[in-house]
Design a protein around this motif. Structure first.
Motif, short mmCIF file in Angstrom:
data_model
loop_
_atom_site.label_atom_id
_atom_site.label_comp_id
_atom_site.label_asym_id
_atom_site.label_seq_id
_atom_site.Cartn_x
_atom_site.Cartn_y
_atom_site.Cartn_z
N GLY A 269 0.81 -1.22 0.00
CA GLY A 269 0.00 0.00 0.00
C GLY A 269 0.83 1.26 0.00
N ARG A 270 1.90 1.29 0.80
CA ARG A 270 2.75 2.48 0.82
C ARG A 270 3.51 2.66 -0.50
NH1 ARG A 270 2.96 4.61 5.88
NH2 ARG A 270 2.14 3.28 7.54
N ALA A 271 3.93 1.56 -1.11
CA ALA A 271 4.56 1.66 -2.42
C ALA A 271 3.58 2.17 -3.47
CB ALA A 271 5.14 0.31 -2.83
N SER A 272 2.33 1.70 -3.39
CA SER A 272 1.31 2.17 -4.33
C SER A 272 1.01 3.65 -4.14
CB SER A 272 0.02 1.35 -4.15
OG SER A 272 0.26 -0.02 -4.37
N TRP A 273 0.98 4.10 -2.90
CA TRP A 273 0.76 5.53 -2.64
C TRP A 273 1.91 6.37 -3.20
CZ3 TRP A 273 -2.81 8.90 -1.66
CH2 TRP A 273 -2.48 10.16 -1.17
N THR A 275 3.69 5.60 -5.77
CA THR A 275 3.47 5.61 -7.22
C THR A 275 2.40 6.62 -7.61
OG1 THR A 275 4.13 3.29 -7.41
CG2 THR A 275 2.78 4.19 -9.18
N LEU A 276 1.31 6.66 -6.85
CA LEU A 276 0.23 7.61 -7.16
C LEU A 276 0.71 9.05 -7.02
CD1 LEU A 276 -2.75 8.03 -7.83
CD2 LEU A 276 -3.24 7.95 -5.37
N VAL A 277 1.47 9.33 -5.97
CA VAL A 277 2.00 10.69 -5.79
C VAL A 277 2.92 11.07 -6.95
CG1 VAL A 277 3.48 12.11 -4.32
CG2 VAL A 277 1.76 10.63 -3.28
N ALA A 278 3.81 10.15 -7.32
CA ALA A 278 4.72 10.43 -8.43
C ALA A 278 3.96 10.63 -9.74
CB ALA A 278 5.73 9.29 -8.57
N TYR A 279 2.92 9.81 -9.95
CA TYR A 279 2.14 9.93 -11.20
C TYR A 279 1.42 11.27 -11.26
CZ TYR A 279 -1.40 9.05 -14.73
OH TYR A 279 -2.21 9.15 -15.82
N VAL A 280 0.75 11.65 -10.18
CA VAL A 280 -0.02 12.90 -10.19
C VAL A 280 0.90 14.10 -10.37
CG1 VAL A 280 -1.53 14.37 -8.81
CG2 VAL A 280 -1.90 11.91 -8.85
N ARG A 281 2.01 14.13 -9.65
CA ARG A 281 2.94 15.26 -9.79
C ARG A 281 3.51 15.34 -11.20
NH1 ARG A 281 6.54 14.63 -4.22
NH2 ARG A 281 4.86 15.12 -2.75
N ALA A 282 3.90 14.21 -11.75
CA ALA A 282 4.46 14.21 -13.10
C ALA A 282 3.41 14.61 -14.12
CB ALA A 282 5.02 12.82 -13.42
N THR A 283 2.16 14.14 -13.94
CA THR A 283 1.11 14.50 -14.88
C THR A 283 0.81 15.99 -14.84
OG1 THR A 283 0.15 12.30 -14.62
CG2 THR A 283 -1.25 14.00 -15.57
N VAL A 284 0.79 16.57 -13.65
CA VAL A 284 0.55 18.01 -13.53
C VAL A 284 1.67 18.79 -14.21
CG1 VAL A 284 0.42 19.91 -11.89
CG2 VAL A 284 -0.87 17.82 -11.47
N LEU A 285 2.91 18.38 -14.02
CA LEU A 285 4.03 19.08 -14.64
C LEU A 285 3.99 18.95 -16.15
CD1 LEU A 285 6.63 20.66 -14.34
CD2 LEU A 285 7.86 18.50 -14.00
N VAL A 286 3.71 17.76 -16.66
CA VAL A 286 3.63 17.56 -18.11
C VAL A 286 2.46 18.36 -18.69
CG1 VAL A 286 3.16 15.85 -19.90
CG2 VAL A 286 4.77 15.32 -18.07
N ILE A 366 10.26 12.39 -16.64
CA ILE A 366 9.68 12.85 -15.38
C ILE A 366 9.08 11.70 -14.59
CG2 ILE A 366 7.93 14.36 -14.38
CD1 ILE A 366 8.31 16.23 -16.74
N MET A 367 8.30 10.86 -15.26
CA MET A 367 7.64 9.77 -14.55
C MET A 367 8.60 8.63 -14.22
SD MET A 367 3.88 9.45 -16.29
CE MET A 367 2.75 10.83 -16.24
N GLY A 368 9.52 8.34 -15.13
CA GLY A 368 10.46 7.26 -14.87
C GLY A 368 9.85 5.90 -15.09
N ARG A 369 10.64 4.89 -14.80
CA ARG A 369 10.21 3.51 -15.03
C ARG A 369 9.24 3.02 -13.96
NH1 ARG A 369 13.47 0.65 -18.49
NH2 ARG A 369 12.89 -1.28 -17.43
N ALA A 370 9.19 3.71 -12.82
CA ALA A 370 8.35 3.20 -11.73
C ALA A 370 6.87 3.25 -12.07
CB ALA A 370 8.61 4.01 -10.45
N VAL A 371 6.45 4.25 -12.86
CA VAL A 371 5.04 4.38 -13.20
C VAL A 371 4.82 4.22 -14.70
CG1 VAL A 371 4.46 5.82 -11.24
CG2 VAL A 371 5.33 6.88 -13.31
N LEU A 400 -5.30 4.50 -11.60
CA LEU A 400 -5.70 3.26 -10.94
C LEU A 400 -4.90 2.08 -11.47
CD1 LEU A 400 -7.62 1.73 -9.06
CD2 LEU A 400 -9.24 1.57 -10.95
N ILE A 401 -4.67 2.04 -12.77
CA ILE A 401 -3.85 0.97 -13.35
C ILE A 401 -2.43 1.05 -12.83
CG2 ILE A 401 -2.87 0.10 -15.51
CD1 ILE A 401 -5.44 0.91 -16.88
N ALA A 402 -1.89 2.26 -12.72
CA ALA A 402 -0.52 2.42 -12.21
C ALA A 402 -0.42 1.93 -10.76
CB ALA A 402 -0.10 3.89 -12.31
N VAL A 403 -1.42 2.26 -9.94
CA VAL A 403 -1.40 1.84 -8.54
C VAL A 403 -1.52 0.32 -8.43
CG1 VAL A 403 -2.73 1.91 -6.40
CG2 VAL A 403 -2.23 4.03 -7.63
#
Length: 431
Positions: A269-273, A275-286, A366-371, A400-403
């Motif tokens: 769960g913490r790893a998924s969170w 990932t979600l934080v990284a995805y949202v921040r990267a999406t906003v920047l892009v 920006i997103m990297g391989r993690a997401v 949701l798919i990324a998480v």
């Protein structure tokens, strides 16, 4: 001397007894004879060495995965296929029931999903205020009010510019329609005035015939507005409590699980969170980079609604692939109506160039391989999200798919989870 001879006699007697016992164990007839002497009326059960009667089929060896002779008679491949089939049927029924439940309470599920996305975006700002020694409730309230003010201010600017530019765009649209009519007459189609008038009359007739459906759509729109207001309030309240008490809520949910599964689920769960934080921040920047890049060219070529179109590009970038294409198509259409096909082609080239930079440079960097998610999974997820929940479903499906991708990989990775720094280890007392 007498003691030594006695010991030798005892050793010799023990050897004779061992030899006699080994001879009896190697002769199965002796055991059967003893059993028949002691129980003459009993009929011994046929063992593995029993000889089958004449004409009987020799029994096959049972596979370790079979529990009866009937299973052994079924081919191995068919048994495996049947096992996979009923398991897939059960999974499909559970998934279908889950989708039905989500569809029934979507007015609650969708706001909660949006609240999680907003919490992932604003969590870092709350952390900054917490490090500045502000109380958690006050820090959360300040960040949430600032975010709402930014959204309201942006919508106000968009609406004002749209109201000011509608008359000018209406005149340009009228002129563009006239140009299209002239092209239909003088172009390769060579349509006459009677044909054009008949097509226009067919369009008006279609509008008259579908007035009732359009009216019913307006009534359903009123219900949609009520649901929108309810969902907005739920989003605000849920975001506030997610930002303030998210850690407590997660620990409470983890404690509901069996003890053996708590650490693995907590780790996933913490790893998924993350990932979600990284995805949202990267999406906003892009999305911000896309909006600024396209908006600059809209201002340079004096395209109307430059700011609203840039805001539309920003929002569309949250839906990968599809959103950027649709928002770019709107910008190209406005440029075509206002400035002609040459400017529209230039804007089209700008939109395509920005999308290529986004897909090939910005997102991997920006997103990297993690997401990183495969494009096929993105398209399938967006399509399923649109079918289930419309535009909001398309917005939520990709994160949701990324998480889920991160959670499944973390759970499947067989390793001991890291011990929390505040964990208390109690040694068991020896009996």
């Amino acid at each position: 001397m007498g003691g030594a001879r006695l010991r030798r006699f005892d050793e010799l007697r023990a050897r004779i007894r061992r030899a006699y016992a080994s001879g009896r164990s190697s002769d199965p007839s002796a055991g059967h004879a003893a059993a028949s002497d002691s129980h003459p009326a009993a009929t011994p059960e046929p063992g593995p060495l029993a000889v089958p009667p004449p004409g009987a089929e020799e029994p096959k060896d049972l596979h370790p995965s079979t529990s009866s002779r009937d299973d052994a008679d079924v081919p191995h491949a068919l048994r495996i296929a049947a096992a996979w089939s009923w398991r897939l049927i059960v999974i499909g029924l559970v998934a279908w029931a889950l989708v039905r439940v989500i569809g029934t309470i979507r007015i609650v599920i969708i706001p909660l999903a949006i609240s999680l996305l907003l919490s992932a975006l604003l969590a870092s700002l709350v952390g900054v205020l917490l490090r500045a020694r502000l109380p958690r409730s006050l820090a959360t309230a300040v960040v949430l009010v600032a975010g709402v003010a930014a959204v309201v201010g942006t919508l106000t600017l968009v609406v004002n510019e749209f109201i000011q530019g509608v008359p000018h765009l209406s005149r340009d649209a009228t002129r563009g329609i006239r140009q299209i009519q002239e092209w239909l007459k003088t172009g390769p189609l060579h349509l006459s005035d009677n044909q054009l008038n008949s097509y226009i009359e067919q369009g008006e007739r279609w509008i008259d015939e579908n007035t009732q459906s359009l009216t019913s759509g307006a009534v359903s729109t009123a219900a949609t507005v009520a649901e929108l207001l309810t969902g907005t309030l739920l989003v605000l309240f849920a975001t506030f409590f997610f930002l303030r008490d998210g850690e407590k809520i997660w620990r409470f949910l983890v404690r509901l699980l069996p003890v053996a599964a708590r650490w693995r689920v907590d780790d996933a769960g913490r790893a998924s969170w993350s990932t979600l934080v990284a995805y949202v921040r990267a999406t906003v920047l892009v999305a911000f980079i896309d909006a600024v890049g396209i908006g600059i060219f809209l201002v340079i070529f004096d395209i109307p609604f430059a700011f609203p179109l840039a805001a539309l590009v920003f929002l569309g970038a949250f839906i990968p692939i599809v959103g950027a294409t649709l928002s770019g198509a709107v910008a190209v259409l406005v440029a075509l109506v206002d400035s002609g096909w040459v400017t529209a082609l230039i804007i089209l080239g700008v939109v395509i160039g920005v999308q290529q930079v986004e897909g090939n440079i910005l997102q991997p960097l920006i997103m990297g391989r993690a997401v990183a998610i495969h494009p096929l999974a993105v398209i399938v997820g967006i399509t399923a999200g649109v079918v289930l929940a419309g535009i909001v479903g398309a917005l939520v499906s990709v994160p949701l798919i990324a998480v889920l991708n991160t959670a499944v990989r973390r759970l499947a990775h067989r390793r001991a989870p890291e011990v929390p720094p505040d964990a208390v280890v109690i040694a068991a007392k020896s009996p």
